[in-house]
Design a protein around this motif. Sequence first.
Motif, mmCIF file in Angstrom:
data_model
loop_
_atom_site.group_PDB
_atom_site.id
_atom_site.type_symbol
_atom_site.label_atom_id
_atom_site.label_comp_id
_atom_site.label_asym_id
_atom_site.label_seq_id
_atom_site.Cartn_x
_atom_site.Cartn_y
_atom_site.Cartn_z
ATOM 1 N N GLN A 13 0.850 -1.194 0.000
ATOM 2 C CA GLN A 13 0.000 0.000 0.000
ATOM 3 C C GLN A 13 0.882 1.239 0.000
ATOM 4 O O GLN A 13 1.864 1.320 0.740
ATOM 5 N N ARG A 14 0.533 2.178 -0.836
ATOM 6 C CA ARG A 14 1.263 3.446 -0.947
ATOM 7 C C ARG A 14 0.246 4.571 -1.070
ATOM 8 O O ARG A 14 -0.825 4.389 -1.654
ATOM 9 N N LEU A 15 0.593 5.744 -0.587
ATOM 10 C CA LEU A 15 -0.212 6.941 -0.803
ATOM 11 C C LEU A 15 0.404 7.663 -1.993
ATOM 12 O O LEU A 15 1.513 8.189 -1.897
ATOM 13 N N LEU A 16 -0.290 7.639 -3.119
ATOM 14 C CA LEU A 16 0.216 8.265 -4.339
ATOM 15 C C LEU A 16 -0.263 9.711 -4.383
ATOM 16 O O LEU A 16 -1.452 9.980 -4.348
ATOM 17 N N MET A 17 0.672 10.641 -4.460
ATOM 18 C CA MET A 17 0.316 12.057 -4.417
ATOM 19 C C MET A 17 0.873 12.828 -5.612
ATOM 20 O O MET A 17 0.939 14.039 -5.593
ATOM 21 N N GLY A 18 1.275 12.120 -6.652
ATOM 22 C CA GLY A 18 1.798 12.778 -7.840
ATOM 23 C C GLY A 18 0.685 13.142 -8.796
ATOM 24 O O GLY A 18 -0.501 12.999 -8.490
ATOM 25 N N ASN A 23 -4.341 7.148 -6.077
ATOM 26 C CA ASN A 23 -5.076 6.095 -5.383
ATOM 27 C C ASN A 23 -6.539 6.108 -5.820
ATOM 28 O O ASN A 23 -7.139 7.170 -5.955
ATOM 29 N N ALA A 24 -7.076 4.929 -6.041
ATOM 30 C CA ALA A 24 -8.489 4.809 -6.414
ATOM 31 C C ALA A 24 -9.334 4.711 -5.154
ATOM 32 O O ALA A 24 -8.943 4.082 -4.175
#
Length: 88
Positions: A13-18, A23-24
């Motif tokens: 699990q990662r928090l994608l902030m790009g 994240n869906a």
Amino acid sequence: MPQDFFGQIDPPQRLLMGPGPVNAHPRVLRAMAADMLGQFDPEMTACMNQTMALYRRVFMTDNRWTFLIDGTARAGIEAALVSLVEPG
């Protein structure tokens, strides 16, 4: 070749902030995991009609021919341009 040769896909699990991918929402993930319907299934037709009604609100139109296009972004752009161009 055994079916489990490569194992299950289980990314951390990662928090994608790009700028993307992002994240869906869990609701989107559940919808993506649902069984598929054929394009002529009555349930799919009802879903398409509901989505087209929502699109009419988004685009502020009463045009009943407002419909979804399954394709790339370019396909959508081309469809939008064709909708605006007329002979003469």
